[in-house]
Write a protein that holds these residues in place. Structure first.
Motif, PDB file in Angstrom:
ATOM      1  N   MET A   5       0.677  -1.122  -0.112  1.00 34.32           N
ATOM      2  CA  MET A   5      -0.142   0.046   0.009  1.00 34.32           C
ATOM      3  C   MET A   5       0.897   1.146  -0.015  1.00 34.32           C
ATOM      4  O   MET A   5       0.252   2.225  -0.242  1.00 34.32           O
ATOM      5  CB  MET A   5      -1.067   0.126   1.254  1.00 34.32           C
ATOM      6  CG  MET A   5      -0.637   0.404   2.692  1.00 34.32           C
ATOM      7  SD  MET A   5      -1.723   0.305   3.796  1.00 34.32           S
ATOM      8  CE  MET A   5      -0.905   0.888   5.124  1.00 34.32           C
ATOM      9  N   ILE A   6       2.266   1.140   0.298  1.00 33.09           N
ATOM     10  CA  ILE A   6       3.015   2.204   0.337  1.00 33.09           C
ATOM     11  C   ILE A   6       3.755   2.425  -1.112  1.00 33.09           C
ATOM     12  O   ILE A   6       4.096   1.500  -1.519  1.00 33.09           O
ATOM     13  CB  ILE A   6       3.983   2.096   1.435  1.00 33.09           C
ATOM     14  CG1 ILE A   6       3.206   2.148   2.610  1.00 33.09           C
ATOM     15  CG2 ILE A   6       5.013   3.309   1.415  1.00 33.09           C
ATOM     16  CD1 ILE A   6       4.200   1.918   4.063  1.00 33.09           C
ATOM     17  N   GLY A   7       3.876   3.556  -1.378  1.00 31.94           N
ATOM     18  CA  GLY A   7       4.665   3.896  -2.650  1.00 31.94           C
ATOM     19  C   GLY A   7       4.059   5.350  -3.348  1.00 31.94           C
ATOM     20  O   GLY A   7       3.612   6.145  -2.594  1.00 31.94           O
ATOM     21  N   PRO A   8       4.416   5.590  -4.795  1.00 29.32           N
ATOM     22  CA  PRO A   8       4.090   6.941  -5.189  1.00 29.32           C
ATOM     23  C   PRO A   8       2.692   6.984  -5.516  1.00 29.32           C
ATOM     24  O   PRO A   8       1.680   5.989  -5.703  1.00 29.32           O
ATOM     25  CB  PRO A   8       4.860   6.559  -6.500  1.00 29.32           C
ATOM     26  CG  PRO A   8       5.464   5.407  -6.662  1.00 29.32           C
ATOM     27  CD  PRO A   8       5.097   4.671  -5.526  1.00 29.32           C
ATOM     28  N   GLU A   9       2.310   8.173  -5.158  1.00 31.60           N
ATOM     29  CA  GLU A   9       1.039   8.678  -5.305  1.00 31.60           C
ATOM     30  C   GLU A   9       0.409   8.390  -6.698  1.00 31.60           C
ATOM     31  O   GLU A   9      -0.696   8.002  -6.919  1.00 31.60           O
ATOM     32  CB  GLU A   9       0.686  10.074  -4.874  1.00 31.60           C
ATOM     33  CG  GLU A   9      -0.649  10.540  -4.566  1.00 31.60           C
ATOM     34  CD  GLU A   9      -0.789  11.884  -3.994  1.00 31.60           C
ATOM     35  OE1 GLU A   9      -1.927  12.405  -3.891  1.00 31.60           O
ATOM     36  OE2 GLU A   9       0.100  12.521  -3.573  1.00 31.60           O
ATOM     37  N   GLU A  10       1.085   8.651  -7.632  1.00 29.90           N
ATOM     38  CA  GLU A  10       0.774   8.702  -9.279  1.00 29.90           C
ATOM     39  C   GLU A  10       0.309   7.006  -9.455  1.00 29.90           C
ATOM     40  O   GLU A  10      -0.441   6.869 -10.313  1.00 29.90           O
ATOM     41  CB  GLU A  10       1.707   8.970 -10.015  1.00 29.90           C
ATOM     42  CG  GLU A  10       3.121   8.440 -10.069  1.00 29.90           C
ATOM     43  CD  GLU A  10       4.087   9.269  -9.009  1.00 29.90           C
ATOM     44  OE1 GLU A  10       5.205   8.980  -8.910  1.00 29.90           O
ATOM     45  OE2 GLU A  10       3.498  10.095  -8.443  1.00 29.90           O
ATOM     46  N   GLU A  11       0.777   6.188  -8.619  1.00 30.40           N
ATOM     47  CA  GLU A  11       0.445   4.617  -8.767  1.00 30.40           C
ATOM     48  C   GLU A  11      -0.869   4.418  -7.876  1.00 30.40           C
ATOM     49  O   GLU A  11      -1.191   3.333  -7.709  1.00 30.40           O
ATOM     50  CB  GLU A  11       1.548   3.585  -8.610  1.00 30.40           C
ATOM     51  CG  GLU A  11       2.615   4.020  -9.325  1.00 30.40           C
ATOM     52  CD  GLU A  11       4.041   3.008  -8.941  1.00 30.40           C
ATOM     53  OE1 GLU A  11       3.703   2.013  -8.183  1.00 30.40           O
ATOM     54  OE2 GLU A  11       5.042   3.147  -9.463  1.00 30.40           O
ATOM     55  N   GLY A  12      -1.479   5.358  -7.078  1.00 31.11           N
ATOM     56  CA  GLY A  12      -2.532   5.061  -6.235  1.00 31.11           C
ATOM     57  C   GLY A  12      -2.155   4.716  -4.975  1.00 31.11           C
ATOM     58  O   GLY A  12      -3.081   4.114  -4.268  1.00 31.11           O
ATOM     59  N   LYS A  13      -0.892   4.891  -4.579  1.00 35.97           N
ATOM     60  CA  LYS A  13      -0.560   4.378  -3.442  1.00 35.97           C
ATOM     61  C   LYS A  13      -0.487   5.509  -2.478  1.00 35.97           C
ATOM     62  O   LYS A  13      -0.708   6.758  -2.615  1.00 35.97           O
ATOM     63  CB  LYS A  13       0.822   3.546  -3.615  1.00 35.97           C
ATOM     64  CG  LYS A  13       0.590   2.401  -4.429  1.00 35.97           C
ATOM     65  CD  LYS A  13       1.780   1.551  -4.441  1.00 35.97           C
ATOM     66  CE  LYS A  13       1.579   0.356  -5.202  1.00 35.97           C
ATOM     67  NZ  LYS A  13       2.552  -0.510  -5.014  1.00 35.97           N
ATOM     68  N   ILE A  14      -0.155   5.032  -0.807  1.00 41.91           N
ATOM     69  CA  ILE A  14      -0.161   6.128   0.109  1.00 41.91           C
ATOM     70  C   ILE A  14       1.455   6.474   0.248  1.00 41.91           C
ATOM     71  O   ILE A  14       2.608   5.802   0.268  1.00 41.91           O
ATOM     72  CB  ILE A  14      -0.313   5.501   1.125  1.00 41.91           C
ATOM     73  CG1 ILE A  14      -1.617   4.997   1.332  1.00 41.91           C
ATOM     74  CG2 ILE A  14       0.018   6.405   2.536  1.00 41.91           C
ATOM     75  CD1 ILE A  14      -2.267   4.336   2.717  1.00 41.91           C
ATOM     76  N   SER A  15       1.789   7.777  -0.118  1.00 40.75           N
ATOM     77  CA  SER A  15       3.230   8.192  -0.432  1.00 40.75           C
ATOM     78  C   SER A  15       3.588   9.350   0.920  1.00 40.75           C
ATOM     79  O   SER A  15       4.770   9.607   0.724  1.00 40.75           O
ATOM     80  CB  SER A  15       3.141   9.168  -1.593  1.00 40.75           C
ATOM     81  OG  SER A  15       2.338  10.357  -1.856  1.00 40.75           O
ATOM     82  N   HIS A  16       2.736   9.644   1.599  1.00 34.86           N
ATOM     83  CA  HIS A  16       3.034  10.734   2.489  1.00 34.86           C
ATOM     84  C   HIS A  16       3.773   9.793   3.860  1.00 34.86           C
ATOM     85  O   HIS A  16       4.327  10.641   4.660  1.00 34.86           O
ATOM     86  CB  HIS A  16       2.126  11.535   3.009  1.00 34.86           C
ATOM     87  CG  HIS A  16       0.959  10.622   3.684  1.00 34.86           C
ATOM     88  ND1 HIS A  16       0.102   9.947   2.981  1.00 34.86           N
ATOM     89  CD2 HIS A  16       0.624  10.402   5.025  1.00 34.86           C
ATOM     90  CE1 HIS A  16      -1.094   9.636   4.013  1.00 34.86           C
ATOM     91  NE2 HIS A  16      -0.629   9.882   5.134  1.00 34.86           N
ATOM     92  N   VAL A  17       3.211   8.834   4.109  1.00 35.89           N
ATOM     93  CA  VAL A  17       3.877   8.011   5.227  1.00 35.89           C
ATOM     94  C   VAL A  17       5.446   7.748   5.025  1.00 35.89           C
ATOM     95  O   VAL A  17       5.963   6.738   4.020  1.00 35.89           O
ATOM     96  CB  VAL A  17       3.122   6.783   5.462  1.00 35.89           C
ATOM     97  CG1 VAL A  17       3.568   5.715   6.730  1.00 35.89           C
ATOM     98  CG2 VAL A  17       1.548   6.953   5.797  1.00 35.89           C
ATOM     99  N   THR A  18       6.301   8.095   6.182  1.00 40.11           N
ATOM    100  CA  THR A  18       7.682   8.054   5.917  1.00 40.11           C
ATOM    101  C   THR A  18       8.042   6.956   7.125  1.00 40.11           C
ATOM    102  O   THR A  18       9.208   6.625   7.042  1.00 40.11           O
ATOM    103  CB  THR A  18       8.249   9.379   6.256  1.00 40.11           C
ATOM    104  OG1 THR A  18       7.924   9.790   7.389  1.00 40.11           O
ATOM    105  CG2 THR A  18       7.931  10.234   5.147  1.00 40.11           C
ATOM    106  N   GLU A  19       7.229   6.595   7.877  1.00 41.25           N
ATOM    107  CA  GLU A  19       7.800   5.659   8.941  1.00 41.25           C
ATOM    108  C   GLU A  19       6.778   4.801   9.672  1.00 41.25           C
ATOM    109  O   GLU A  19       5.665   5.218   9.981  1.00 41.25           O
ATOM    110  CB  GLU A  19       8.448   6.588  10.128  1.00 41.25           C
ATOM    111  CG  GLU A  19       8.978   5.919  11.257  1.00 41.25           C
ATOM    112  CD  GLU A  19       9.456   6.625  12.533  1.00 41.25           C
ATOM    113  OE1 GLU A  19       8.755   6.589  13.705  1.00 41.25           O
ATOM    114  OE2 GLU A  19      10.297   7.385  12.125  1.00 41.25           O
ATOM    115  N   ILE A  20       6.944   3.538   9.660  1.00 42.03           N
ATOM    116  CA  ILE A  20       6.174   2.606  10.319  1.00 42.03           C
ATOM    117  C   ILE A  20       7.093   1.686  11.201  1.00 42.03           C
ATOM    118  O   ILE A  20       7.818   0.900  10.517  1.00 42.03           O
ATOM    119  CB  ILE A  20       5.302   1.700   9.303  1.00 42.03           C
ATOM    120  CG1 ILE A  20       4.243   2.519   8.271  1.00 42.03           C
ATOM    121  CG2 ILE A  20       4.416   0.543   9.965  1.00 42.03           C
ATOM    122  CD1 ILE A  20       3.821   1.678   7.008  1.00 42.03           C
TER     123      ILE A  20
END
Length: 146
Positions: free
Chosen positions: A76-91
């Protein structure tokens, strides 16, 4: 901080629903709350991450997350242009290994190449980290005095 409160699955889902609209929150601490990678919990995490664009850091350590959760986060994490969540930097999650070693085939052989799910997750998360700017010297060349 909500660390160590034994919220379990139902409590964590309620907390995530509430913080999904908390626009001033930058990090949430949900470590050691005895929740697992139940699909409803994972969907609540995804919903919170999708709705709250300012909340970029999540602490999920010392809970019962296995490979399924790591794979879910990685996908689910990745580039926004691929429809993914891009603002999360730490889990932050505890590193646990499944019975099969927690590995995924990433390259056909011979020889076959495997990567651990946790490494793939960390690599994907690293793509969301903001790029650091280059620091230059102030001014320019100093003029010589005559």
């Amino acid at each position: 901080m909500l660390t160590g409160n034994v919220l379990r699955n139902d409590g964590v889902k309620k907390i995530l629903n509430g913080v999904s609209v908390a626009k001033e929150l930058k990090k949430i601490y949900l470590a050691d709350n005895q929740f697992n990678d139940d699909i409803e919990v994972l969907e609540a995490i995804k919903s919170c991450m999708t709705r709250n664009k300012t909340l970029a850091r999540y602490d999920f350590r010392n809970n019962d997350h296995k490979d399924e959760a790591v794979i879910f986060f990685t996908e689910m994490i990745g580039p926004e242009e691929e429809g993914k969540i891009s603002h999360v930097t730490e889990i932050e999650i505890s590193e646990r290994v499944s019975k099969d070693g927690g590995k995924k085939l990433v390259e056909e052989g011979p020889p076959e190449k495997y990567e651990t799910y946790i490494k793939l997750f960390k690599d994907q998360l690293a793509l969301n980290k903001p790029k650091k700017g280059k620091k230059g010297k102030k001014g320019g060349k100093k003029k010589k005095k005559k």
